[in-house]
Write a protein that holds these residues in place. Structure first.
Motif, short mmCIF file in Angstrom:
data_model
loop_
_atom_site.label_atom_id
_atom_site.label_comp_id
_atom_site.label_asym_id
_atom_site.label_seq_id
_atom_site.Cartn_x
_atom_site.Cartn_y
_atom_site.Cartn_z
N THR A 151 1.23 -1.29 -0.06
CA THR A 151 0.20 -0.59 0.21
C THR A 151 1.12 0.97 0.21
OG1 THR A 151 -0.01 0.24 2.22
CG2 THR A 151 -1.63 -1.09 1.20
N VAL A 236 -5.06 -7.71 1.40
CA VAL A 236 -6.74 -7.40 1.51
C VAL A 236 -8.11 -8.08 0.90
CG1 VAL A 236 -7.66 -5.28 0.25
CG2 VAL A 236 -4.88 -5.60 0.28
N GLU A 289 -13.45 -3.04 1.66
CA GLU A 289 -11.38 -3.71 1.33
C GLU A 289 -11.32 -3.83 2.60
OE1 GLU A 289 -10.32 -2.42 -2.29
OE2 GLU A 289 -10.94 -3.84 -3.18
N TYR A 291 -7.93 -4.19 5.40
CA TYR A 291 -6.79 -4.15 4.69
C TYR A 291 -5.98 -4.66 6.45
CZ TYR A 291 -6.31 -1.41 0.16
OH TYR A 291 -6.79 -0.95 -0.50
#
Length: 297
Positions: A151, A236, A289, A291
């Motif tokens: 990320t 994810v 989503e 993470y």
């Protein structure tokens, strides 16, 4: 005599201090956190910092640091099955395994070894049963496989919320109102930040953050603060459902997927980026989503 504006500014400055201290603690929980250093970073005396923190949060600063360390350790003992108890202790800022075991037993009424070997199951079951929506959820996330990505950092404005329950709506409504006042674009990402694992942390004690992505030109102040979500390797998961299903998913991610995935969790907290935010819509349904910061075994 203090005017209303002066009182508001003082309140905002104190909120800035508490937000700064808590952010530093969560990001450096694996280090030897020193209250004198925390005070110096905020240009305060230790005594003044203690007083502001207690008045603003209702909690003792030392006890808060201890609680955060132990909640992290309880989660890592489950997700990082190849790490020794000594390694987990060091990851959560304990230099002595003996002091860690003593503190852990005081908090969870069992030793780290017994916790890891199954005592957490009863603890987690009680927490799920304490949530009416989670206990009624029939969702089974078995077989849900994440994608692994690196990320980029995210700069966000945020409001802290104590507890993981439907009252989080209040914090999201305040943040959304702030975003409208400050003309934040409708496409700005909405982010739920989970400092604690709610499947093994009493829901009333969970620290949650409602956040929204902002540009570098925007500088929040006071109860709406600013922080940067660090870059990280993350698993994810794309999931959808209704309020109550999130706890079922987190049980799966932490207790089933992660221990056998070939990855281990970092001390960085996980977060959800909402495509459809159930705390802001009328349906109670979400699309997000999730993470989960990880490292390769």
């Amino acid at each position: 005599m203090l005017t209303l504006d002066m009182k508001r500014e003082t309140k905002n400055q104190r909120a800035d201090t508490v937000n700064s201290v808590l952010s530093y603690i969560y990001l450096h929980i694996d280090s030897d956190l020193n209250v004198n250093e925390l005070a110096s970073l905020n240009h305060l005396s230790p005594h003044h910092l203690h007083r502001i923190f207690k008045e603003e949060t209702g909690r003792n600063l030392y006890e808060t640091i201890k609680s955060i360390r132990l909640q992290k350790a309880a989660s890592l003992l489950l997700t990082n099955k190849y790490a020794t108890i000594s390694q987990i202790a060091r990851m959560c800022g304990y230099s002595s395994q003996t002091s860690f075991i003593k503190a852990f037993k005081e908090r969870f009424q069992t030793t780290p070894k017994i916790w890891r070997n199954g005592a957490y199951l009863t603890y987690s079951k009680k927490i799920i049963e304490s949530s009416k929506s989670a206990s009624e959820s029939l969702r089974d996330f078995s077989g849900t496989i994440p994608k692994i990505i690196r990320t980029a950092p995210i700069r966000a404005a945020y409001i802290r919320h104590n507890g993981y329950d439907i009252s989080i709506k209040n914090s999201w409504n305040r943040l959304y109102a702030w975003s409208l006042e400050n003309r934040i674009g409708e496409n700005a990402r909405q982010i739920g930040f989970h400092h604690d694992n709610p499947t093994i942390t009493p829901l009333s004690e969970c620290a949650y953050i409602a956040a929204i992505e902002i540009d570098k030109e925007i500088h929040p102040h006071g109860t709406v603060a600013c922080f940067e979500i660090p870059a990280s390797l993350c698993a994810v998961f794309h999931i959808s459902g209704k309020y109550g299903d999130v706890l079922r998913f987190m049980q799966y991610a932490y207790l089933i997927w992660l221990p056998y995935s070939g990855f281990e969790a970092k001390t960085l907290p996980p977060y959800a980026i909402y495509r459809n935010n159930h705390f802001l819509n009328e349906t109670g349904e979400f699309d997000l989503e999730f993470y989960l910061p990880i490292t390769v075994l």
